[in-house]
Design a protein around this motif. Structure first.
Motif, PDB file in Angstrom:
ATOM      1  N   ALA A 159      60.227  73.776  36.794  1.00 41.48           N
ATOM      2  CA  ALA A 159      59.274  74.557  36.009  1.00 41.48           C
ATOM      3  C   ALA A 159      58.087  74.974  36.873  1.00 41.48           C
ATOM      4  N   LYS A 160      57.594  74.036  37.663  1.00 38.33           N
ATOM      5  CA  LYS A 160      56.433  74.353  38.516  1.00 38.33           C
ATOM      6  C   LYS A 160      56.768  75.468  39.509  1.00 38.33           C
ATOM      7  N   ALA A 161      57.963  75.371  40.073  1.00 43.04           N
ATOM      8  CA  ALA A 161      58.366  76.392  41.054  1.00 43.04           C
ATOM      9  C   ALA A 161      58.432  77.764  40.379  1.00 43.04           C
ATOM     10  N   ALA A 162      58.995  77.780  39.165  1.00 41.67           N
ATOM     11  CA  ALA A 162      59.145  79.065  38.465  1.00 41.67           C
ATOM     12  C   ALA A 162      57.790  79.645  38.043  1.00 41.67           C
ATOM     13  N   LEU A 163      56.776  78.775  37.944  1.00 43.61           N
ATOM     14  CA  LEU A 163      55.454  79.258  37.490  1.00 43.61           C
ATOM     15  C   LEU A 163      54.441  79.342  38.629  1.00 43.61           C
ATOM     16  N   SER A 164      54.939  79.190  39.858  1.00 42.53           N
ATOM     17  CA  SER A 164      54.013  79.018  40.987  1.00 42.53           C
ATOM     18  C   SER A 164      53.131  80.252  41.242  1.00 42.53           C
ATOM     19  N   HIS A 165      53.498  81.408  40.714  1.00 43.42           N
ATOM     20  CA  HIS A 165      52.667  82.601  40.907  1.00 43.42           C
ATOM     21  C   HIS A 165      51.504  82.650  39.917  1.00 43.42           C
ATOM     22  N   LEU A 166      51.468  81.716  38.978  1.00 44.44           N
ATOM     23  CA  LEU A 166      50.364  81.696  38.001  1.00 44.44           C
ATOM     24  C   LEU A 166      49.242  80.776  38.511  1.00 44.44           C
ATOM     25  N   ASP A 167      48.171  80.656  37.723  1.00 46.27           N
ATOM     26  CA  ASP A 167      47.042  79.790  38.129  1.00 46.27           C
ATOM     27  C   ASP A 167      47.400  78.336  37.789  1.00 46.27           C
ATOM     28  N   ILE A 168      47.998  77.667  38.770  1.00 45.04           N
ATOM     29  CA  ILE A 168      48.440  76.281  38.564  1.00 45.04           C
ATOM     30  C   ILE A 168      47.471  75.338  39.254  1.00 45.04           C
ATOM     31  N   GLU A 169      47.151  74.232  38.595  1.00 41.62           N
ATOM     32  CA  GLU A 169      46.264  73.238  39.188  1.00 41.62           C
ATOM     33  C   GLU A 169      47.097  72.198  39.926  1.00 41.62           C
ATOM     34  N   GLU A 170      46.763  71.958  41.173  1.00 41.68           N
ATOM     35  CA  GLU A 170      47.543  71.000  41.973  1.00 41.68           C
ATOM     36  C   GLU A 170      46.792  69.693  42.193  1.00 41.68           C
ATOM     37  N   LYS A 171      45.449  69.745  42.079  1.00 37.06           N
ATOM     38  CA  LYS A 171      44.672  68.555  42.461  1.00 37.06           C
ATOM     39  C   LYS A 171      44.800  67.457  41.392  1.00 37.06           C
ATOM     40  N   GLU A 172      45.112  66.264  41.898  1.00 38.93           N
ATOM     41  CA  GLU A 172      45.374  65.144  40.984  1.00 38.93           C
ATOM     42  C   GLU A 172      44.176  64.860  40.062  1.00 38.93           C
ATOM     43  N   VAL A 173      42.967  64.877  40.653  1.00 37.34           N
ATOM     44  CA  VAL A 173      41.759  64.574  39.865  1.00 37.34           C
ATOM     45  C   VAL A 173      41.590  65.617  38.751  1.00 37.34           C
ATOM     46  N   ALA A 174      41.824  66.881  39.092  1.00 37.63           N
ATOM     47  CA  ALA A 174      41.653  67.950  38.102  1.00 37.63           C
ATOM     48  C   ALA A 174      42.735  67.863  37.022  1.00 37.63           C
ATOM     49  N   ILE A 175      43.948  67.475  37.412  1.00 35.58           N
ATOM     50  CA  ILE A 175      45.026  67.318  36.418  1.00 35.58           C
ATOM     51  C   ILE A 175      44.667  66.194  35.456  1.00 35.58           C
ATOM     52  N   LYS A 176      44.152  65.125  36.013  1.00 35.83           N
ATOM     53  CA  LYS A 176      43.763  63.983  35.167  1.00 35.83           C
ATOM     54  C   LYS A 176      42.659  64.421  34.194  1.00 35.83           C
ATOM     55  N   ALA A 177      41.665  65.144  34.720  1.00 38.06           N
ATOM     56  CA  ALA A 177      40.546  65.571  33.852  1.00 38.06           C
ATOM     57  C   ALA A 177      41.050  66.492  32.732  1.00 38.06           C
ATOM     58  N   ALA A 178      42.005  67.374  33.054  1.00 37.82           N
ATOM     59  CA  ALA A 178      42.505  68.314  32.045  1.00 37.82           C
ATOM     60  C   ALA A 178      43.505  67.645  31.097  1.00 37.82           C
ATOM     61  N   SER A 179      43.813  66.386  31.355  1.00 46.28           N
ATOM     62  CA  SER A 179      44.740  65.646  30.488  1.00 46.28           C
ATOM     63  C   SER A 179      43.993  64.771  29.484  1.00 46.28           C
ATOM     64  N   ARG A 180      42.672  64.849  29.487  1.00 45.65           N
ATOM     65  CA  ARG A 180      41.902  63.930  28.630  1.00 45.65           C
ATOM     66  C   ARG A 180      41.066  64.693  27.622  1.00 45.65           C
ATOM     67  N   ASP A 181      40.993  64.167  26.406  1.00 47.79           N
ATOM     68  CA  ASP A 181      40.013  64.701  25.462  1.00 47.79           C
ATOM     69  C   ASP A 181      39.065  63.566  25.061  1.00 47.79           C
ATOM     70  N   PHE A 182      38.519  63.630  23.866  1.00 50.76           N
ATOM     71  CA  PHE A 182      37.531  62.615  23.468  1.00 50.76           C
ATOM     72  C   PHE A 182      38.173  61.491  22.645  1.00 50.76           C
ATOM     73  N   PHE A 183      39.458  61.176  22.938  1.00 49.46           N
ATOM     74  CA  PHE A 183      40.162  60.084  22.247  1.00 49.46           C
ATOM     75  C   PHE A 183      39.416  58.760  22.371  1.00 49.46           C
ATOM     76  N   TRP A 184      38.644  58.606  23.446  1.00 47.88           N
ATOM     77  CA  TRP A 184      37.983  57.327  23.735  1.00 47.88           C
ATOM     78  C   TRP A 184      36.861  56.991  22.764  1.00 47.88           C
ATOM     79  N   TYR A 185      36.535  57.917  21.831  1.00 48.02           N
ATOM     80  CA  TYR A 185      35.629  57.576  20.731  1.00 48.02           C
ATOM     81  C   TYR A 185      36.196  56.404  19.938  1.00 48.02           C
ATOM     82  N   SER A 186      37.512  56.276  19.996  1.00 50.23           N
ATOM     83  CA  SER A 186      38.180  55.227  19.230  1.00 50.23           C
ATOM     84  C   SER A 186      38.638  54.120  20.173  1.00 50.23           C
TER      85      SER A 186
END
Ligand code: FAD
Length: 466
Positions: free
Chosen positions: A8-35
């Motif tokens: 999937a990543k290869a097929a989408l590689s011409h789009l704006d894909i984030e590769e940096k691990e820290v940025a992927i982690k940040a974009a994987s989190r919301d405010f669930f930690w309120y609970s």
């Protein structure tokens, strides 16, 4: 089939894909930690990759490619949801809509825009164009998107006058893309809106929204203080019932919330001061001051257009809705919250009963809400967390008393809602997401139709913590 992430990543590689691990982690989190309950279970969750489409055509391409490679897709607006709505439980792709932020058309009473526009930018555009603004917005106005609000939120500032987001008329039209071999574009109005609004992106991706507008005002923001808590609740209710006074917010905080958690308000209140946060239209101020003058139990301590406080407290709405919890959490990390509905006509009695039974372990924070033409209260009560068992008991005590709980310590649609299957959402998911790849794990009815809600649902494919 197992997900083919690399394909999937290869097929989408011409789009704006984030590769940096820290940025992927940040974009994987919301405010669930309120609970604390969700924090324990979701803290480790992370997507495999993040992609940021620029337009609807790219959304379609991403959904088609991920479908072909069996990759789950969790859509992200700004990630401010606090039920873990935007957490990619199974990993896969996070589709972040930040580039889709165009305001397309503004007309008298309505606006058409892309889903990734921030609420504050949308308001700025409609205000500048023709002196109009959104009827209601989440208190995360400065950071949240309109698409995330529709798919993950419920109402907020403005709901005291206009009701909840899902009430008829509060959304005009949604354009949605499905996740099939050949994704389809569908347009929903009227009855059909309930299929995808507040569905956490489990059954379609909103690519365009049409929302109603109201005249924009320079709202006068105020704090009013009372010594007695029920006086504060009655004041807010009576004000909202004044047919000739236009308000956008009426929030009640039990003492000592203002003293303990509202840093810039604290110097001007005592530990036993109950506080009411208000937004009143400027043309209603004469009526409001007359209303206030009839109530010797209430004192106006701050107004944003005339004050002598050393520092401005900032927007009053950023003390209300879920910002109250955020402010409390910053001071006392053991605080969490509950989302309660105190329905008409027993709302005030119910609030008094719950407060007598549970304060100060549970402190009352109330938001005036209009429901079916009646003024009621939503409670976003602050809870001093001790154990999950005690939290469950507090929930049970509310339910036994007749106060409905929308449990923010659960990540599924059903458990965070009315604990029932929404047939319209389920039926549309069967059509629009046949492989069950959209935000997996959030709709119990899809995973396990016989689930009986007697215990917390645990998604079987939830990523394991390392
Ligand atoms: P996200 O968190 O990114 O997404 C929310 C959900 O919608 C996710 O399930 C996501 O997958 C889905 N989604 C996002 N975009 C799309 C799309 N285009 N198509 C399909 N699905 C999509 N909520 C309220 O209702 N009222 C409040 O007043 C309020 N106050 C808050 C205060 C604080 C401090 C915090 C932390 C949260 C608050 N919330 C409130 C919850 C949350 O901020 C709102 O629901 C907000 O509007 C979500 O917007 P977002 O862009 O951050 O969405």
């Amino acid at each position: 089939m197992p997900a083919d992430i690399a394909g999937a990543k290869a097929a989408l590689s011409h789009l704006d894909i984030e590769e940096k691990e820290v940025a992927i982690k940040a974009a994987s989190r919301d405010f669930f930690w309120y609970s604390p309950v969700l924090k324990d279970r979701l803290d480790h969750v992370v997507a495999d990759f993040v992609v940021r489409p620029r337009n609807e055509a790219e959304v379609i391409e991403i959904l088609k490619v991920c479908y072909a490679h069996d990759v789950p897709v969790t859509t992200r607006g700004a990630g401010t949801g606090n039920y873990g709505q935007a957490m990619p439980l199974e990993g896969g792709c996070v589709m972040h809509l930040r580039h889709m932020d165009k305001v397309k058309e503004i007309h008298p009473g309505r606006v058409i825009c892309e889903p990734g526009v921030l609420l504050k930018d949308l308001d700025a555009a409609t205000k500048e164009h023709s002196g109009q603004e959104l009827r209601m917005f989440s208190s995360t106005w400065a950071t949240a998107t309109i698409g995330g609000f529709i798919a993950g939120g419920s109402g907020g500032v403005g709901s005291c006058t206009w009701g909840s987001l899902r009430d008829l008329g509060n959304i005009i039209r949604l354009r949605v893309v499905t996740m099939e071999e050949e994704p389809r574009i569908v347009e929903f109005t009227g009855e059909e809106l309930a299929r995808v609004s507040h569905a956490y992106g489990t059954n379609g991706i909103i690519t365009e929204v049409e929302m109603p507008l109201a005249p924009a005002y320079d709202w006068v923001e105020m704090f009013v203080a009372t010594d007695d808590f029920m006086d504060a609740a009655r004041f807010a209710e009576a004000l909202a019932n004044q047919d000739g006074i236009l308000i956008k917010l009426a929030t009640v905080f039990e003492a000592p919330i203002a003293k303990d958690y509202f840093q810039r308000v604290a110097p001007y209140v005592e530990a036993d001061t109950n506080l009411i946060g208000l937004m009143v239209a400027p043309q209603s101020m004469d009526g409001f001051l007359t209303f206030l003058g009839r109530r010797p139990e209430a004192r106006l301590i701050y107004r944003n257009d005339d004050f002598d406080w050393a520092r401005t407290p900032g927007p009053v709405f950023e003390y209300g809705w879920n910002h109250t919890t955020l402010r409390a959490l910053k001071v006392d990390p053991s605080i969490t919250y509950l989302q309660v509905r105190y329905g008409y006509p027993n709302h005030l009695d119910l609030i008094e009963k719950m407060r007598n039974e549970l304060s100060p372990e549970v402190l009352q924070h109330l938001e005036v809400l209009r429901e079916g033409g009646k003024v009621i209260f939503a409670g976003l009560s602050l809870v001093k967390f001790t154990t999950e068992e005690r939290l469950d008991e507090i929930i049970r005590l509310h339910e036994e008393a007749g106060a409905m709980i929308f449990n923010p310590h659960r990540y599924t649609l059903e458990e965070g809602g009315r604990q029932t299957v929404d047939d319209r959402q389920l039926r549309f998911k069967k059509e629009a997401d046949p492989k069950g790849l959209l935000n997996p794990g959030k709709m119990i009815a899809w995973d396990d139709p016989d689930w009986d809600y007697s215990r917390m649902y645990a998604y079987p494919k939830l990523q394991a913590a390392e």
